[in-house]
Design a protein around this motif. Sequence first.
Motif, mmCIF file in Angstrom:
data_model
loop_
_atom_site.group_PDB
_atom_site.id
_atom_site.type_symbol
_atom_site.label_atom_id
_atom_site.label_comp_id
_atom_site.label_asym_id
_atom_site.label_seq_id
_atom_site.Cartn_x
_atom_site.Cartn_y
_atom_site.Cartn_z
ATOM 1 N N UNK A 4 0.802 -1.222 0.000
ATOM 2 C CA UNK A 4 0.000 0.000 0.000
ATOM 3 C C UNK A 4 0.837 1.274 0.000
ATOM 4 N N UNK A 5 2.102 1.183 0.429
ATOM 5 C CA UNK A 5 2.931 2.382 0.542
ATOM 6 C C UNK A 5 4.236 2.291 -0.244
ATOM 7 N N UNK A 6 5.030 1.297 0.057
ATOM 8 C CA UNK A 6 6.399 1.237 -0.457
ATOM 9 C C UNK A 6 6.458 0.926 -1.949
ATOM 10 N N UNK A 7 5.715 -0.081 -2.387
ATOM 11 C CA UNK A 7 5.727 -0.459 -3.811
ATOM 12 C C UNK A 7 5.191 0.650 -4.709
ATOM 13 N N UNK A 8 4.051 1.292 -4.392
ATOM 14 C CA UNK A 8 3.588 2.397 -5.264
ATOM 15 C C UNK A 8 4.572 3.558 -5.335
ATOM 16 N N UNK A 9 5.411 3.743 -4.318
ATOM 17 C CA UNK A 9 6.417 4.813 -4.325
ATOM 18 C C UNK A 9 7.734 4.382 -4.952
ATOM 19 N N UNK A 10 7.807 3.130 -5.395
ATOM 20 C CA UNK A 10 9.034 2.578 -5.986
ATOM 21 C C UNK A 10 10.207 2.649 -5.006
ATOM 22 N N UNK A 11 9.911 2.319 -3.765
ATOM 23 C CA UNK A 11 10.949 2.251 -2.745
ATOM 24 C C UNK A 11 11.255 0.792 -2.438
ATOM 25 N N UNK A 12 12.359 0.571 -1.722
ATOM 26 C CA UNK A 12 12.837 -0.795 -1.497
ATOM 27 C C UNK A 12 13.238 -0.989 -0.040
ATOM 28 N N UNK A 13 13.221 -2.251 0.370
ATOM 29 C CA UNK A 13 13.652 -2.608 1.711
ATOM 30 C C UNK A 13 15.031 -3.254 1.638
ATOM 31 N N UNK A 27 -2.046 -11.405 -3.017
ATOM 32 C CA UNK A 27 -3.475 -11.150 -2.882
ATOM 33 C C UNK A 27 -3.822 -9.699 -2.588
ATOM 34 N N UNK A 28 -2.976 -9.010 -1.813
ATOM 35 C CA UNK A 28 -3.263 -7.613 -1.468
ATOM 36 C C UNK A 28 -2.946 -6.730 -2.665
ATOM 37 N N UNK A 29 -3.952 -6.078 -3.246
ATOM 38 C CA UNK A 29 -3.710 -5.285 -4.466
ATOM 39 C C UNK A 29 -2.843 -4.067 -4.208
ATOM 40 N N UNK A 30 -2.037 -3.725 -5.210
ATOM 41 C CA UNK A 30 -1.159 -2.550 -5.136
ATOM 42 C C UNK A 30 -1.849 -1.386 -5.829
ATOM 43 N N UNK A 31 -2.162 -0.311 -5.102
ATOM 44 C CA UNK A 31 -2.834 0.830 -5.736
ATOM 45 C C UNK A 31 -1.883 1.589 -6.656
ATOM 46 N N UNK A 32 -2.459 2.327 -7.595
ATOM 47 C CA UNK A 32 -1.633 3.127 -8.507
ATOM 48 C C UNK A 32 -0.901 4.224 -7.749
ATOM 49 N N UNK A 33 -1.525 4.754 -6.692
ATOM 50 C CA UNK A 33 -0.912 5.773 -5.848
ATOM 51 C C UNK A 33 -0.908 5.280 -4.400
ATOM 52 N N UNK A 34 0.153 5.604 -3.654
ATOM 53 C CA UNK A 34 0.197 5.176 -2.243
ATOM 54 C C UNK A 34 -0.907 5.841 -1.441
ATOM 55 N N UNK A 35 -1.364 5.176 -0.380
ATOM 56 C CA UNK A 35 -2.453 5.728 0.421
ATOM 57 C C UNK A 35 -1.975 6.916 1.257
ATOM 58 N N UNK A 36 -0.670 7.068 1.418
ATOM 59 C CA UNK A 36 -0.075 8.251 2.054
ATOM 60 C C UNK A 36 0.884 8.875 1.051
ATOM 61 N N UNK A 37 0.651 10.115 0.682
ATOM 62 C CA UNK A 37 1.406 10.720 -0.416
ATOM 63 C C UNK A 37 2.785 11.217 -0.013
#
Length: 291
Positions: free
Chosen positions: A28-37, A106-116
């Motif tokens: 919900x946050x990291x993948x839509x922002x193209x960030x990595x762990x 299963x958890x869908x990835x939104x086009x935009x993160x839920x926190x901008x």
Amino acid sequence: MDTAKKEFIKKQFLVGVGAIIFVLPYNLLITPMHLYSGNFTGIAQILRTLLVDYAHVALPRGFDITGIILFLINIPLLTLAFLKLGKFFFVKTVITTALISLFFSLIPVPAEPIISDPLTACLIGGVVAGFGAGMILREGSSGGGLDILGMYFAQKRPNFSVGKVVVIVAIFVFTTCLFLYDFEVVVYSAIFTFTSSFALDRFHYQTVKVSAFIVTSNPEVANVITQDLSRGGTEWTGQGVYSHTKMHVYMTVLSKYEVNKLRRKVHALDPHSFIAFQTVSAIEGYFQPHL
């Protein structure tokens, strides 16, 4: 259903809840922002980026292949766990790794993160991911990856620091990010990784060492230390100052998450036992890390 099976089912349910909590901030946050762990999940994210953005592998909208990749790169490590760390640890790790991979898918990835805001997203996401990982570890399970490597190297080399593996993997992930993206991505990815690691340490007590001094009239307490907790210890024979009764005095060092188990079993053997706990700042010599 016997008590052992009920306890196993309860633990696996909590592991499943922890797995969901762990995956949510990624999708919900990291993948839509193209960030990595900076861990094995980050390696799976990088491979996903190479497949989707560079090899142009078509995927359904909102579907993240990270979980599948994570499970595949864990297969050699799961084999290592089976051969070197025990079958029970292997079974729990396979179940947890499969759950994490399933929830990533299963958890869908939104086009935009839920926190901008990136900083806010990294801090909140790191705390949530760390809490989820902490739940998994506190129930005696493992998500694979660095957990398996850390356990293996700690067994092979008693003075080995698990942090060394973490640093090596993080350097690899963030260096790769520099080639794929700009420096800002690396900075926010590092903030997320640090926050999740910090939260994990707070929610899981494996890294906190505690010394325990036990005064009891029941010598079977020694079996609790050596057999139930698989710890070493030192025994003295003492005498009560007022009662002049012969007592057994035990000293051992354990991880903080093992404290409740020790307390419960000792008091079951001797309700009148005396136990003193003290946080240990440093240990010299062999100390077996338990997951």
